[in-house]
Design a protein around this motif. Sequence first.
Motif, PDB file in Angstrom:
ATOM      1  N   ALA A 179       0.527  -2.382 -47.380  1.00 50.98           N
ATOM      2  CA  ALA A 179      -0.911  -2.238 -47.168  1.00 50.98           C
ATOM      3  C   ALA A 179      -1.317  -2.813 -45.816  1.00 50.98           C
ATOM      4  O   ALA A 179      -2.162  -2.247 -45.113  1.00 50.98           O
ATOM      5  CB  ALA A 179      -1.674  -2.938 -48.294  1.00 50.98           C
ATOM      6  N   ALA A 180      -0.696  -3.926 -45.443  1.00 46.69           N
ATOM      7  CA  ALA A 180      -0.992  -4.518 -44.134  1.00 46.69           C
ATOM      8  C   ALA A 180      -0.514  -3.608 -43.009  1.00 46.69           C
ATOM      9  O   ALA A 180      -1.193  -3.431 -41.994  1.00 46.69           O
ATOM     10  CB  ALA A 180      -0.339  -5.895 -44.026  1.00 46.69           C
ATOM     11  N   ALA A 181       0.665  -2.992 -43.206  1.00 51.44           N
ATOM     12  CA  ALA A 181       1.203  -2.092 -42.172  1.00 51.44           C
ATOM     13  C   ALA A 181       0.350  -0.839 -42.044  1.00 51.44           C
ATOM     14  O   ALA A 181       0.208  -0.278 -40.950  1.00 51.44           O
ATOM     15  CB  ALA A 181       2.638  -1.719 -42.512  1.00 51.44           C
ATOM     16  N   ALA A 182      -0.218  -0.395 -43.159  1.00 47.59           N
ATOM     17  CA  ALA A 182      -1.040   0.817 -43.132  1.00 47.59           C
ATOM     18  C   ALA A 182      -2.302   0.637 -42.316  1.00 47.59           C
ATOM     19  O   ALA A 182      -2.939   1.622 -41.914  1.00 47.59           O
ATOM     20  CB  ALA A 182      -1.399   1.232 -44.552  1.00 47.59           C
ATOM     21  N   GLU A 183      -2.671  -0.614 -42.076  1.00 47.93           N
ATOM     22  CA  GLU A 183      -3.850  -0.874 -41.259  1.00 47.93           C
ATOM     23  C   GLU A 183      -3.588  -0.583 -39.785  1.00 47.93           C
ATOM     24  O   GLU A 183      -4.506  -0.618 -38.973  1.00 47.93           O
ATOM     25  CB  GLU A 183      -4.290  -2.329 -41.447  1.00 47.93           C
ATOM     26  N   SER A 184      -2.319  -0.290 -39.454  1.00 49.81           N
ATOM     27  CA  SER A 184      -1.955   0.070 -38.083  1.00 49.81           C
ATOM     28  C   SER A 184      -1.431   1.507 -38.079  1.00 49.81           C
ATOM     29  O   SER A 184      -0.224   1.737 -38.170  1.00 49.81           O
ATOM     30  CB  SER A 184      -0.873  -0.893 -37.553  1.00 49.81           C
ATOM     31  N   PRO A 185      -2.325   2.510 -37.985  1.00 52.23           N
ATOM     32  CA  PRO A 185      -1.888   3.908 -38.057  1.00 52.23           C
ATOM     33  C   PRO A 185      -0.914   4.291 -36.954  1.00 52.23           C
ATOM     34  O   PRO A 185      -0.037   5.135 -37.156  1.00 52.23           O
ATOM     35  CB  PRO A 185      -3.200   4.698 -37.952  1.00 52.23           C
ATOM     36  N   ASP A 186      -1.046   3.695 -35.785  1.00 54.84           N
ATOM     37  CA  ASP A 186      -0.131   4.010 -34.680  1.00 54.84           C
ATOM     38  C   ASP A 186       1.293   3.611 -35.047  1.00 54.84           C
ATOM     39  O   ASP A 186       2.252   4.353 -34.775  1.00 54.84           O
ATOM     40  CB  ASP A 186      -0.560   3.290 -33.402  1.00 54.84           C
ATOM     41  N   ALA A 189       2.683   6.064 -37.684  1.00 61.70           N
ATOM     42  CA  ALA A 189       3.037   7.343 -37.068  1.00 61.70           C
ATOM     43  C   ALA A 189       4.334   7.228 -36.291  1.00 61.70           C
ATOM     44  O   ALA A 189       5.186   8.132 -36.319  1.00 61.70           O
ATOM     45  CB  ALA A 189       1.909   7.817 -36.153  1.00 61.70           C
ATOM     46  N   ALA A 190       4.519   6.108 -35.601  1.00 65.28           N
ATOM     47  CA  ALA A 190       5.743   5.893 -34.824  1.00 65.28           C
ATOM     48  C   ALA A 190       6.955   5.809 -35.751  1.00 65.28           C
ATOM     49  O   ALA A 190       8.023   6.355 -35.457  1.00 65.28           O
ATOM     50  CB  ALA A 190       5.624   4.617 -33.999  1.00 65.28           C
ATOM     51  N   GLU A 191       6.802   5.141 -36.894  1.00 65.22           N
ATOM     52  CA  GLU A 191       7.904   5.033 -37.848  1.00 65.22           C
ATOM     53  C   GLU A 191       8.255   6.401 -38.428  1.00 65.22           C
ATOM     54  O   GLU A 191       9.439   6.724 -38.613  1.00 65.22           O
ATOM     55  CB  GLU A 191       7.517   4.065 -38.964  1.00 65.22           C
ATOM     56  N   ALA A 192       7.235   7.224 -38.699  1.00 63.98           N
ATOM     57  CA  ALA A 192       7.479   8.562 -39.237  1.00 63.98           C
ATOM     58  C   ALA A 192       8.220   9.432 -38.220  1.00 63.98           C
ATOM     59  O   ALA A 192       9.152  10.172 -38.575  1.00 63.98           O
ATOM     60  CB  ALA A 192       6.151   9.217 -39.622  1.00 63.98           C
ATOM     61  N   ARG A 193       7.840   9.347 -36.955  1.00 62.26           N
ATOM     62  CA  ARG A 193       8.528  10.113 -35.896  1.00 62.26           C
ATOM     63  C   ARG A 193       9.978   9.664 -35.772  1.00 62.26           C
ATOM     64  O   ARG A 193      10.886  10.491 -35.592  1.00 62.26           O
ATOM     65  CB  ARG A 193       7.801   9.938 -34.559  1.00 62.26           C
ATOM     66  N   TYR A 194      10.192   8.366 -35.867  1.00 62.49           N
ATOM     67  CA  TYR A 194      11.546   7.834 -35.761  1.00 62.49           C
ATOM     68  C   TYR A 194      12.446   8.366 -36.882  1.00 62.49           C
ATOM     69  O   TYR A 194      13.558   8.841 -36.633  1.00 62.49           O
ATOM     70  CB  TYR A 194      11.500   6.309 -35.806  1.00 62.49           C
ATOM     71  N   LEU A 195      11.955   8.301 -38.123  1.00 64.05           N
ATOM     72  CA  LEU A 195      12.752   8.784 -39.248  1.00 64.05           C
ATOM     73  C   LEU A 195      13.016  10.283 -39.146  1.00 64.05           C
ATOM     74  O   LEU A 195      14.113  10.746 -39.487  1.00 64.05           O
ATOM     75  CB  LEU A 195      12.048   8.457 -40.567  1.00 64.05           C
ATOM     76  N   ALA A 196      12.026  11.037 -38.685  1.00 58.27           N
ATOM     77  CA  ALA A 196      12.213  12.476 -38.522  1.00 58.27           C
ATOM     78  C   ALA A 196      13.294  12.764 -37.489  1.00 58.27           C
ATOM     79  O   ALA A 196      14.134  13.661 -37.656  1.00 58.27           O
ATOM     80  CB  ALA A 196      10.899  13.131 -38.114  1.00 58.27           C
TER      81      ALA A 196
END
Length: 238
Positions: A179-186, A189-196
Amino acid sequence: MPRDGGAAAPGVDPQQLWLTSDQPRRGRKPAYSREAITAAAVALADAEGIEAVTMRKVAAQVGAGVMSLYSYAPDKETLLNLMVDHVSGELPARDTPTGDWRADLKAIAHLQRTHMLRHPWLPAALSTRRIPGPNTLAFLEHALAALRPTGLDGAAKLEVFAQLTAFVAGHVAHEIAQAAAAESPDRSAAEARYLATVAADGHHPELAEALSAPGRPLTPEATFTRFLNRLIDGLDTD
């Protein structure tokens, strides 16, 4: 005399902590009680985190001198034991088990999750051995009664409850961090790009397949329920 940040104390005898009066053994009768001191410490932890709980801050909350608090809690570990048992009094422990032990255990786990989310410091406080007080023991008694239909022996029942509590505490700690990490959308998004990118490199086919699978409900409640069902439904009572 132990102090905040000092060496670890040997701890308090459980009988002395839970089965004796909460009044100090010496000095005049104070204008506050162990209950008031514990409640102040809980309020401080709820508002600012467990790291904020020091004897000095708690003393300021109740208007007491720091030294006088040591008559009630000689060290922070003792205070944490008091805090854990204090909030355990919020858990219902009088409900009669239904006889469906898996359903009862799941209900207990959901109660624990709600309880830990209300007091986010609890998962960390439970990570070390605690001396169970009367409220904690009442809830344990409720859980053991729910496990009676399993036919497990006493030691196994205690292990199941410990396993369940550890699961809930670990999951809630992760949930709070997410929940704390979700407060940082950037960052998300960066983590999602990395996993992709990693999934598409050809070196992680299992990960690529897992990420391409149909999505499942990702609400915190749905995720917790899914994980909990896997745990409880897979318990072996043979």
